[in-house]
Design a protein around this motif. Structure first.
Motif, PDB file in Angstrom:
ATOM      1  N   ILE A  92      -0.380  10.581  -1.119  1.00 44.30           N
ATOM      2  CA  ILE A  92       0.679   9.526  -1.710  1.00 44.30           C
ATOM      3  C   ILE A  92       0.492   9.287  -3.221  1.00 44.30           C
ATOM      4  O   ILE A  92      -0.858   9.108  -3.657  1.00 44.30           O
ATOM      5  CB  ILE A  92       0.337   8.222  -0.810  1.00 44.30           C
ATOM      6  CG1 ILE A  92       0.809   8.460   0.735  1.00 44.30           C
ATOM      7  CG2 ILE A  92       1.273   7.107  -1.278  1.00 44.30           C
ATOM      8  CD1 ILE A  92       2.141   8.583   0.729  1.00 44.30           C
ATOM      9  N   GLU A  93       1.458   9.249  -3.772  1.00 45.41           N
ATOM     10  CA  GLU A  93       1.426   8.398  -5.394  1.00 45.41           C
ATOM     11  C   GLU A  93       1.599   6.979  -4.811  1.00 45.41           C
ATOM     12  O   GLU A  93       3.017   6.457  -4.654  1.00 45.41           O
ATOM     13  CB  GLU A  93       2.391   9.082  -6.288  1.00 45.41           C
ATOM     14  CG  GLU A  93       2.387   8.364  -7.550  1.00 45.41           C
ATOM     15  CD  GLU A  93       3.238   8.771  -8.586  1.00 45.41           C
ATOM     16  OE1 GLU A  93       3.119   9.229  -9.716  1.00 45.41           O
ATOM     17  OE2 GLU A  93       4.613   8.868  -8.167  1.00 45.41           O
ATOM     18  N   ALA A  94       0.777   6.056  -5.147  1.00 50.85           N
ATOM     19  CA  ALA A  94       0.956   4.464  -4.726  1.00 50.85           C
ATOM     20  C   ALA A  94       1.646   4.050  -6.335  1.00 50.85           C
ATOM     21  O   ALA A  94       0.852   4.101  -7.293  1.00 50.85           O
ATOM     22  CB  ALA A  94      -0.536   3.922  -4.595  1.00 50.85           C
ATOM     23  N   ASN A  95       2.670   3.592  -6.027  1.00 53.47           N
ATOM     24  CA  ASN A  95       3.451   3.147  -7.389  1.00 53.47           C
ATOM     25  C   ASN A  95       3.328   1.480  -7.321  1.00 53.47           C
ATOM     26  O   ASN A  95       3.920   0.937  -8.098  1.00 53.47           O
ATOM     27  CB  ASN A  95       4.808   3.648  -7.193  1.00 53.47           C
ATOM     28  CG  ASN A  95       4.792   4.918  -8.016  1.00 53.47           C
ATOM     29  OD1 ASN A  95       4.177   5.094  -8.952  1.00 53.47           O
ATOM     30  ND2 ASN A  95       5.518   5.742  -7.485  1.00 53.47           N
ATOM     31  N   ASP A  96       2.645   0.862  -6.131  1.00 48.69           N
ATOM     32  CA  ASP A  96       2.329  -0.326  -6.382  1.00 48.69           C
ATOM     33  C   ASP A  96       1.255  -0.822  -5.646  1.00 48.69           C
ATOM     34  O   ASP A  96       0.728  -0.102  -5.055  1.00 48.69           O
ATOM     35  CB  ASP A  96       3.572  -1.284  -5.942  1.00 48.69           C
ATOM     36  CG  ASP A  96       3.720  -1.773  -4.533  1.00 48.69           C
ATOM     37  OD1 ASP A  96       3.193  -0.768  -3.544  1.00 48.69           O
ATOM     38  OD2 ASP A  96       4.317  -2.956  -4.134  1.00 48.69           O
ATOM     39  N   LEU A  97       0.759  -1.896  -5.641  1.00 45.57           N
ATOM     40  CA  LEU A  97      -0.363  -2.188  -4.971  1.00 45.57           C
ATOM     41  C   LEU A  97      -0.581  -2.333  -3.438  1.00 45.57           C
ATOM     42  O   LEU A  97      -1.373  -2.334  -2.642  1.00 45.57           O
ATOM     43  CB  LEU A  97      -1.112  -3.560  -5.387  1.00 45.57           C
ATOM     44  CG  LEU A  97      -2.012  -3.282  -7.015  1.00 45.57           C
ATOM     45  CD1 LEU A  97      -2.394  -4.738  -7.366  1.00 45.57           C
ATOM     46  CD2 LEU A  97      -3.202  -2.563  -6.539  1.00 45.57           C
ATOM     47  N   SER A  98       0.688  -2.484  -3.028  1.00 44.22           N
ATOM     48  CA  SER A  98       1.014  -2.537  -1.362  1.00 44.22           C
ATOM     49  C   SER A  98       0.819  -1.014  -1.081  1.00 44.22           C
ATOM     50  O   SER A  98      -0.171  -1.178  -0.173  1.00 44.22           O
ATOM     51  CB  SER A  98       2.596  -2.584  -1.220  1.00 44.22           C
ATOM     52  OG  SER A  98       2.998  -3.484  -1.729  1.00 44.22           O
TER      53      SER A  98
END
Lengths: 293, 332
Positions: A92-98
């Motif tokens: 996954i590319e995490a684009n927010d802290l969720s």
């Protein structure tokens, strides 16, 4: 140095998306990011479609990463994110802290996307403890800030993750709850009619003097300039950059990928095809305002 | 529900306390907070006086350390955390992971509130800050609808604070690079949006005014037209051949009519924006919200927003206009 194809930021018709990625399967690049990062209403491809595409591209020998939505508001969006992360195969590319937290809770490694606010070595080290193995710095991070961060990281005895820098495309500048495309057409977000689909490279915004300034892309605003860090390749090498990210734009992507491939495989400095990225040089991001580099 | 009010300087801090703030928030006179405007904020002596003034009256002072230090400047932010602790602040309001983590380690007894600049919009993101940095409260970005705020208040691991009134960032706080795209100065890193040194007003012979940010035309105003401070998000631009406020009109958030819903959702605190505003603003806005909260506590069933309250708030709003903003779905 490797090349990546960043997530498609615009809303294209289903057939165009499939055609684009089928072509991309034969382009000379190593990593492909897939998925919707801007607006959860964009569903020309379902989650299942994206996963099928991911499998196809992985079978073609590409590293595939699934990019998460940058702004999550509804619980339904959070649930969709959980399903994405639980896909069982792709990272996954995490684009927010969720997304960071959901990966962390599952002990899954992730790419830290450019919309995470990571400005220093300590924050980066904390996120590496959480599973970050690759980092795409935000648009404001230029050569000086990245150089300082590397120095401080080394001084603290830490190591850098893989470093991926945005080398081609329009820079994502902001996100909002409001849809600016819907606003431009004077319709509500809930009745937007998916107008973004009519703007495969975003909706241009100019000053009252006609100076191109920004591009509206649904709830996201981008800079108008298609930035090109090709000519800065020697600096990127010097900073230990591992991957160059090329964001899909509506035109010329096959040619752009070839251009960067030749550049990273060669030794010279490529010619400039796009605009100067002022941020890289510690200035205003907008190329029109850059004084000298 | 606690009323948290802005204090850009000592007179504003005293005005907020005198007119009913349960807590005030303030910043040091440097780039460690997101309102680093010239002439604003506190040196140590002023803040010491302010903390004394508040504590004598049983109120709290929160120190905003809510910008993002780059690697070379992290030490300066850590030292600001130390100063906040030494001055007896009741909490710090921070957004950046390294700042929060340092505060948790060095001053575990000093509560940490997650700033709006932390851009946390979900229970999962709040869990991250809670588990990683031990936050005691979180301020939500101005992007969620009232229904989403209600849900989040029920699922968040920490008490929630929301913005009630004041200038409205149209973009997710902490995730807007419009100002830095034009100026190179970053709100996240340098604590100021549209820095005054980049703003240039010009008046034509007919009285029409233009305003530029680093040379870029943000807007043009007719002689009698009210003109606000030029941020990119509130300028008028050309999209599809039409000139309009393409991102947002100059307007202020006003959630007064939602107050009972916020209270019943269990929202712990409501926040008034405006550390850059003067004593008159702080006095009027704090006093109005104090009355509204007191009236709500006394008579929850019969509560109505009084027209006089709305008139006062509108008079202090940007462009004298108010909106429910993202709380109301139609705004999106």
């Amino acid at each position: 140095m490797r090349l990546s194809l960043g997530p498609l930021q615009y809303f294209w018709p289903r057939d165009r998306v499939l055609e684009f990625y089928r072509a991309a399967a034969s382009w000379p690049l190593e990593v492909i990011y897939l998925g919707e990062t801007v607006c959860s209403k964009r569903r020309e491809l379902t989650a299942r479609d994206w996963l099928a595409l991911a499998a196809e591209l992985a079978d073609a020998g590409r590293e595939v990463v699934l990019s998460s939505l940058a702004l999550i508001e509804a619980e339904s969006e959070l649930a969709a994110l959980e399903r994405l992360i639980d896909n069982g195969r792709f990272r996954i590319e995490a684009n927010d802290l969720s997304a960071v937290q959901l990966c962390r809770e599952r002990r899954l490694p992730f790419v830290g996307g450019p919309s995470l606010n990571i400005y220093n070595h300590r924050a980066l080290a904390l996120l590496m403890e959480d599973g970050l193995f690759r980092w795409v710095p935000g648009v404001e991070q230029g050569r000086e800030l990245l150089g300082e961060l590397r120095t401080e990281m080394a001084a603290a005895g830490g190591r850098m993750p893989e470093l991926e820098v945005i080398a081609w495309g329009r820079l994502p500048l902001s996100w909002s709850a409001r849809c600016f495309t819907a606003r431009a057409f004077d319709v509500g977000k809930d009745d937007c009619g998916f107008r973004c689909i009519e703007h495969p490279d975003g909706l241009p915004l100019a000053t009252r003097e006609g100076q191109p300034l920004l591009v509206i892309n649904g709830v996201q605003v981008q800079g108008h300039a298609v930035c090109d860090l090709g000519p800065e390749l020697p600096e990127l090498r010097g900073l230990g950059v591992d991957l160059l990210r090329l964001y899909p734009q509506a035109e010329r992507m096959a040619e752009i990928v070839q251009h960067f491939r030749a550049a990273v495989d060669g030794t010279g400095t490529p010619e400039r095809l796009g605009a100067v990225n002022g941020y890289w040089h510690g200035q205003a991001g907008d190329a029109a305002l850059v004084t000298s580099t | 529900m606690q009323l948290v009010c802005p204090a850009g300087n000592l007179p504003a801090l005293k005005a907020a306390i005198d007119h009913g703030a349960d807590a005030v928030y303030a910043g040091f006179r440097d780039q460690t907070n997101a309102r680093a405007f010239p002439g604003l904020n506190f040196d140590e002596s002023e803040l010491r006086q302010g903390v004394g003034y508040a504590h004598q009256r049983g109120r709290k002072v929160y120190i905003a350390l809510n910008t993002y230090p780059d690697a070379a400047r992290l030490v300066a932010w850590q030292s600001a955390v130390n100063r906040a602790a030494e001055l007896g602040a009741d909490a710090i309001i921070a957004a950046e992971l390294a700042v929060l983590e340092y505060a948790a380690r060095a001053h575990p007894g000093l509560p940490r509130h997650l700033s709006v600049q932390g851009s946390a919009t979900t229970a999962a993101a709040l869990r991250y800050y809670y588990e990683r940095c031990g936050i005691a409260r979180a301020v939500l970005p101005r992007v969620l609808s009232i229904q989403q705020v209600e849900r989040l208040a029920a699922t968040a691991p920490v008490p929630i604070e929301v913005f009630a009134f004041g200038s409205l960032c149209i973009m997710v706080e902490g995730r807007c690079q419009l100002s830095s795209y034009l100026t190179g100065a970053s709100p996240n890193r340098h604590g100021v949006c549209s820095p005054a040194r980049f703003v240039r007003w010009e008046e034509g012979p007919d009285g029409a005014r233009t305003v530029r940010l680093n040379g870029v035309l943000i807007d043009r105003f007719d002689p009698e037209e009210p003109a606000g401070y030029p941020t990119v998000c509130k300028g008028r631009f050309d999209v599809n051949g039409e000139i309009f406020h393409a991102l947002e009109e100059p307007t202020s958030l006003n959630t007064l009519e939602l107050l009972p819903r916020l209270a019943s959702a269990g929202v712990a605190a409501i926040k008034i924006e405006g550390r850059q505003r003067g004593v008159a603003y702080v006095t009027a806005v704090t006093g109005t919200w104090r009355q509204a909260l007191d009236r709500l506590a006394a008579d929850p069933a019969g509560w109505q927003p009084l027209p006089a309250w709305q008139r006062t708030l509108a008079a202090h709003a940007e462009g004298h206009q108010t909106t429910l903003g993202p709380y109301h779905r139609a705004w999106h």
